[in-house]
Design a protein around this motif. Structure first.
Motif, PDB file in Angstrom:
ATOM      1  N   VAL A   1       0.837  -1.198   0.000  1.00 45.95           N
ATOM      2  CA  VAL A   1       0.000   0.000   0.000  1.00 45.95           C
ATOM      3  C   VAL A   1       0.873   1.249   0.000  1.00 45.95           C
ATOM      4  N   ASN A   2       0.468   2.211  -0.838  1.00 44.14           N
ATOM      5  CA  ASN A   2       1.162   3.500  -0.881  1.00 44.14           C
ATOM      6  C   ASN A   2       0.197   4.614  -0.510  1.00 44.14           C
ATOM      7  N   LEU A   3       0.706   5.542   0.268  1.00 40.02           N
ATOM      8  CA  LEU A   3      -0.121   6.681   0.660  1.00 40.02           C
ATOM      9  C   LEU A   3       0.779   7.903   0.746  1.00 40.02           C
ATOM     10  N   LYS A   4       0.362   8.968   0.067  1.00 44.55           N
ATOM     11  CA  LYS A   4       1.169  10.184   0.085  1.00 44.55           C
ATOM     12  C   LYS A   4       0.267  11.334   0.520  1.00 44.55           C
ATOM     13  N   VAL A   5       0.650  11.986   1.601  1.00 40.36           N
ATOM     14  CA  VAL A   5      -0.188  13.040   2.170  1.00 40.36           C
ATOM     15  C   VAL A   5       0.560  14.368   2.137  1.00 40.36           C
ATOM     16  N   ARG A   6      -0.142  15.412   1.669  1.00 37.63           N
ATOM     17  CA  ARG A   6       0.500  16.738   1.593  1.00 37.63           C
ATOM     18  C   ARG A   6       0.317  17.495   2.904  1.00 37.63           C
ATOM     19  N   LYS A   7       1.283  18.304   3.210  1.00 36.99           N
ATOM     20  CA  LYS A   7       1.227  19.052   4.454  1.00 36.99           C
ATOM     21  C   LYS A   7       0.020  20.000   4.452  1.00 36.99           C
ATOM     22  N   GLY A   8      -0.729  19.977   5.541  1.00 37.63           N
ATOM     23  CA  GLY A   8      -1.831  20.914   5.711  1.00 37.63           C
ATOM     24  C   GLY A   8      -3.121  20.531   4.997  1.00 37.63           C
ATOM     25  N   GLU A   9      -3.167  19.339   4.425  1.00 34.95           N
ATOM     26  CA  GLU A   9      -4.411  18.973   3.738  1.00 34.95           C
ATOM     27  C   GLU A   9      -5.274  18.052   4.602  1.00 34.95           C
ATOM     28  N   ILE A  10      -6.511  17.875   4.159  1.00 35.39           N
ATOM     29  CA  ILE A  10      -7.360  16.850   4.748  1.00 35.39           C
ATOM     30  C   ILE A  10      -7.388  15.702   3.742  1.00 35.39           C
ATOM     31  N   HIS A  11      -6.839  14.586   4.167  1.00 39.72           N
ATOM     32  CA  HIS A  11      -6.716  13.439   3.263  1.00 39.72           C
ATOM     33  C   HIS A  11      -7.677  12.351   3.730  1.00 39.72           C
ATOM     34  N   ALA A  12      -8.588  11.957   2.861  1.00 35.44           N
ATOM     35  CA  ALA A  12      -9.555  10.939   3.271  1.00 35.44           C
ATOM     36  C   ALA A  12      -9.087   9.557   2.832  1.00 35.44           C
TER      37      ALA A  12
ATOM     38  N   GLN B   1      -4.823  26.303  10.062  1.00 37.42           N
ATOM     39  CA  GLN B   1      -3.671  26.499  10.942  1.00 37.42           C
ATOM     40  C   GLN B   1      -2.478  25.632  10.541  1.00 37.42           C
ATOM     41  N   GLY B   2      -2.619  24.894   9.450  1.00 37.29           N
ATOM     42  CA  GLY B   2      -1.492  24.104   8.963  1.00 37.29           C
ATOM     43  C   GLY B   2      -1.430  22.687   9.505  1.00 37.29           C
ATOM     44  N   ILE B   3      -2.437  22.277  10.296  1.00 32.56           N
ATOM     45  CA  ILE B   3      -2.447  20.899  10.791  1.00 32.56           C
ATOM     46  C   ILE B   3      -2.986  19.973   9.698  1.00 32.56           C
ATOM     47  N   THR B   4      -2.313  18.855   9.493  1.00 33.72           N
ATOM     48  CA  THR B   4      -2.729  17.891   8.478  1.00 33.72           C
ATOM     49  C   THR B   4      -3.666  16.868   9.128  1.00 33.72           C
ATOM     50  N   SER B   5      -4.705  16.435   8.409  1.00 29.58           N
ATOM     51  CA  SER B   5      -5.575  15.385   8.955  1.00 29.58           C
ATOM     52  C   SER B   5      -5.732  14.247   7.954  1.00 29.58           C
ATOM     53  N   ILE B   6      -5.821  13.062   8.505  1.00 28.62           N
ATOM     54  CA  ILE B   6      -6.243  11.907   7.702  1.00 28.62           C
ATOM     55  C   ILE B   6      -7.549  11.447   8.317  1.00 28.62           C
TER      56      ILE B   6
ATOM     57  N   VAL C   1      -0.205  18.340  18.117  1.00 28.18           N
ATOM     58  CA  VAL C   1      -0.370  17.483  16.949  1.00 28.18           C
ATOM     59  C   VAL C   1      -0.020  18.205  15.648  1.00 28.18           C
ATOM     60  N   LYS C   2       0.639  17.485  14.765  1.00 24.66           N
ATOM     61  CA  LYS C   2       0.875  18.009  13.406  1.00 24.66           C
ATOM     62  C   LYS C   2       0.085  17.207  12.383  1.00 24.66           C
ATOM     63  N   LEU C   3      -0.019  15.899  12.656  1.00 22.19           N
ATOM     64  CA  LEU C   3      -0.781  15.025  11.762  1.00 22.19           C
ATOM     65  C   LEU C   3      -1.819  14.295  12.609  1.00 22.19           C
ATOM     66  N   LEU C   4      -3.075  14.658  12.394  1.00 26.44           N
ATOM     67  CA  LEU C   4      -4.156  14.076  13.180  1.00 26.44           C
ATOM     68  C   LEU C   4      -4.842  12.989  12.367  1.00 26.44           C
ATOM     69  N   ILE C   5      -4.976  11.805  12.962  1.00 25.63           N
ATOM     70  CA  ILE C   5      -5.632  10.694  12.266  1.00 25.63           C
ATOM     71  C   ILE C   5      -6.950  10.403  12.956  1.00 25.63           C
ATOM     72  N   LEU C   6      -8.034  10.447  12.194  1.00 25.06           N
ATOM     73  CA  LEU C   6      -9.350  10.192  12.795  1.00 25.06           C
ATOM     74  C   LEU C   6      -9.981   8.995  12.111  1.00 25.06           C
ATOM     75  N   ASP C   7     -10.202   7.926  12.862  1.00 24.80           N
ATOM     76  CA  ASP C   7     -10.793   6.711  12.297  1.00 24.80           C
ATOM     77  C   ASP C   7     -12.301   6.720  12.553  1.00 24.80           C
ATOM     78  N   GLU C   8     -13.047   7.024  11.532  1.00 24.35           N
ATOM     79  CA  GLU C   8     -14.513   7.120  11.610  1.00 24.35           C
ATOM     80  C   GLU C   8     -15.002   7.971  12.774  1.00 24.35           C
ATOM     81  N   PRO C   9     -14.592   9.223  12.801  1.00 26.17           N
ATOM     82  CA  PRO C   9     -14.946  10.072  13.952  1.00 26.17           C
ATOM     83  C   PRO C   9     -16.428  10.430  14.004  1.00 26.17           C
ATOM     84  N   THR C  10     -17.113  10.389  12.871  1.00 23.80           N
ATOM     85  CA  THR C  10     -18.502  10.841  12.898  1.00 23.80           C
ATOM     86  C   THR C  10     -19.489   9.682  12.851  1.00 23.80           C
ATOM     87  N   ALA C  11     -18.979   8.452  12.952  1.00 19.90           N
ATOM     88  CA  ALA C  11     -19.865   7.291  12.792  1.00 19.90           C
ATOM     89  C   ALA C  11     -21.049   7.353  13.758  1.00 19.90           C
TER      90      ALA C  11
END
Ligand SMILES: Nc1ncnc2c1ncn2[C@@H]1O[C@H](COP(=O)(O)OP(=O)(O)OP(=O)(O)O)[C@@H](O)[C@H]1O
Ligand SMILES: [Mg+2]
Length: 512
Positions: A24-35, A192-197, A162-172
């Motif tokens: 698996v490959n995953l590339k995340v840009r700084k400051g984006e929301i990556h789903a 504010q420049g925080i990245t989220s997945i 936090v700089k990279l926040l990971i949320l696993d189904e936060p709104t379920a």
């Protein structure tokens, strides 16, 4: 300039008997929301556990490059120290501790081994403000709803810079309003420049906030979609997830509706702990044979309390009222009696109430109907295996067999085991409480198909759901509940998001 904050390269992760991730490959840009999206069991949670060090270096193959350096996390703390914080699929707060205690649990404000409560509570206050909560830091977590608990989890993440926040189904398990608040917070973080997945099965939310979407299928990366470069519709996301078009989200049903099969009359109940607080007021509900009836309402409207109090008084105090099945009065005072009377209740809280986690799919499936697999009170192993195998394939439960413990299943697949259990109990009336929470779009369709089949067999279905499109797409009739009362009853033709919301608002006004 390279704006990549994270690159996961060729990640492969194997569990005994299962390849959960393959290159698996995953590339995340700084400051984006990556789903991150994909069907149940596609490997989303596993990938994020690899990233955060829950699965340590050496237990997987491939590289994690974060802020330009290859990283080897041995424990969760290693990733936290450099700004990667994960909020897991199942909430991990301690209910009987205060908000402040939870936020700093394991990370206490201590000097010389003595915790400074003043500092803890002051810092908690600031953090709560950032996530828009006005609760006192002393409030116990058990006394706030799931929506707010989710925000406390985020406040906790913020306490760790936090700089990279990971949320696993936060709104379920959140309603629309709480989900919106949470998504807006992510957008603010982005500013504010925080990245989220973010992992989610709610594709409308993904479309709203995501900058890029990576799709996983069967443990492999399918594609990364750029939401700024192309117009990304839900249909495109679904097609990538399931590998085919899904023409219709709700299967059609044309079942003749018969006589009343289930009736609850003048149902009242008081709060489990605050015993002078009445939570259900004179509720009257009917379901007819072949009918799927919905209960709509906001979080806290009393829907789950209603269902649980009817199902063997699993909730409440001073519960009173009458229940009829096939027009005969029945005793539902214990869960056993409720099951014997023909009821089944699929709980919204699968971890606490729905499954025996350290037992197999096999045993969980047959738990509520041992008679169904026994001859003269002796369990027939072959029959039991056949039943479990049938449901596993019918509901497409992804596992390496029926002997897998349910604790190791992905969230959505656990939900399917809970459903199998109650379907196999062959109920006359099936009460479903948020049946598709955390379930992917393809599997939702399968579940609706099973509901239709039950209706076609002349059973009655009562469905509680916070997803209005789901109620509107599947129900013949919808009750609207607010503050422990039924405030409207809408036949299919009259039900819409607007009429339901209007009924809720109007009942709120009337009371004032
Ligand atoms: N600890 C474990 N032991 C064995 N198998 C596991 C374990 N954790 C996950 N798996 C398997 O790995 C696969 C991927 O699971 P994962 O939890 O990552 O899925 P997911 O994409 O998050 O699904 P969901 O949308 O249902 O949450 C599944 O087949 C699951 O059964
Ligand atoms: Mg998951």
């Amino acid at each position: 300039m390279d704006n990549t904050i994270l690159e996961m390269r060729s990640i492969t992760k194997t569990f005994p008997g299962v390849k959960a991730l393959e290159n698996v490959n995953l590339k995340v840009r700084k400051g984006e929301i990556h789903a991150l999206v994909g069907e149940n069991g596609a490997g989303k949670s596993t990938l994020m556990k690899v990233l955060s060090g829950v699965y340590p270096t050496g237990s997987y193959e491939g590289d994690i490059v974060y802020e330009g350096e290859t990283r080897h996390f041995k424990v969760l703390k290693d990733s936290e120290e450099i700004g990667i914080v994960i909020i897991h699929q199942e909430l991990a707060l301690v209910p009987l501790l205060s908000i402040g205690e939870n936020i700093f649990l394991g990370n206490e404000n201590a000097r010389n081994g003595v915790i400074s409560w003043e500092e803890t509570y002051n810092r908690t206050k600031q953090l709560l403000q950032k996530v828009g909560l006005r609760e006192s830091p002393n409030t116990l977590v058990t006394d706030i709803g799931v929506g707010k608990q989710q925000l406390v989890e985020i406040a906790k993440a913020l306490s760790k810079s936090v700089k990279l926040l990971i949320l696993d189904e936060p709104t379920a398990s959140l309603n629309e309003k709480d989900s919106d608040a949470l998504l807006n917070l992510l957008i603010e973080f982005r500013n504010q420049g925080i990245t989220s997945i973010i992992i989610s099965h709610k594709l409308n939310e993904i479309r709203k906030v995501a900058d890029q979407i990576t799709v996983l299928r069967d443990g492999m990366t399918v594609k990364t979609l750029d939401c700024h470069a192309d117009e990304i519709s839900e249909d495109i996301i679904i097609k990538n997830m399931v590998g085919r078009d899904l023409a219709d989200r709700y299967p059609p049903r044309s079942v003749p509706i018969g006589e009343t099969i289930f009736e609850v009359k003048n149902w009242n109940a008081y709060h489990q702990h605050h015993r002078d607080r009445q939570v259900l007021h004179n509720i009257n509900v009917t379901v007819r044979k072949g009918e799927v009836v919905g209960i709509a309402g906001l979080m806290g409207a009393g829907r789950t309390e209603f269902a649980m109090s009817v199902f063997g008084k699993s909730y409440g105090h001073k519960v009173s009222g009458e229940v009829f099945v096939d027009r005969k009065a029945v005793d539902v005072s214990t869960v056993r009696k409720a099951i014997d009377a023909g009821l089944a209740y699929v709980t919204e809280d699968r971890k606490q109430l729905g499954l025996v986690l350290n037992d197999t799919i096999l045993h969980n499936t047959t738990l509520a109907n041992l008679d169904g697999i026994s001859n003269n009170s002796v369990i027939d192993d072959i029959k039991e295996m056949k039943v479990a195998t049938d449901y596993r394939s019918k509901l497409r439960i992804r596992s390496h067999g029926i002997f897998q413990e349910t604790v190791n299943l992905s969230g959505g697949n656990q939900q399917k085991v809970v459903l199998s259990k109650w379907l196999f109990s062959d109920p006359e009336i099936l009460i479903l409480d948020e049946p598709t929470r955390g379930i992917d779009v393809g599997a939702k369709y399968e579940i609706y198909t099973i509901i239709n089949q039950l209706a076609a067999d002349g059973k009655g279905v009562l469905m509680i759901s916070s997803e209005m499109p789901e109620l509107l797409g599947t129900c013949d009739r919808i009750y609207v509940m607010n503050e422990g009362r039924i405030v409207a009853e809408l036949p299919k033709g009259e039900a819409s998001q607007e009429t339901i919301m209007r009924a809720i608002m109007r009942s709120g006004e009337k009371k004032q």
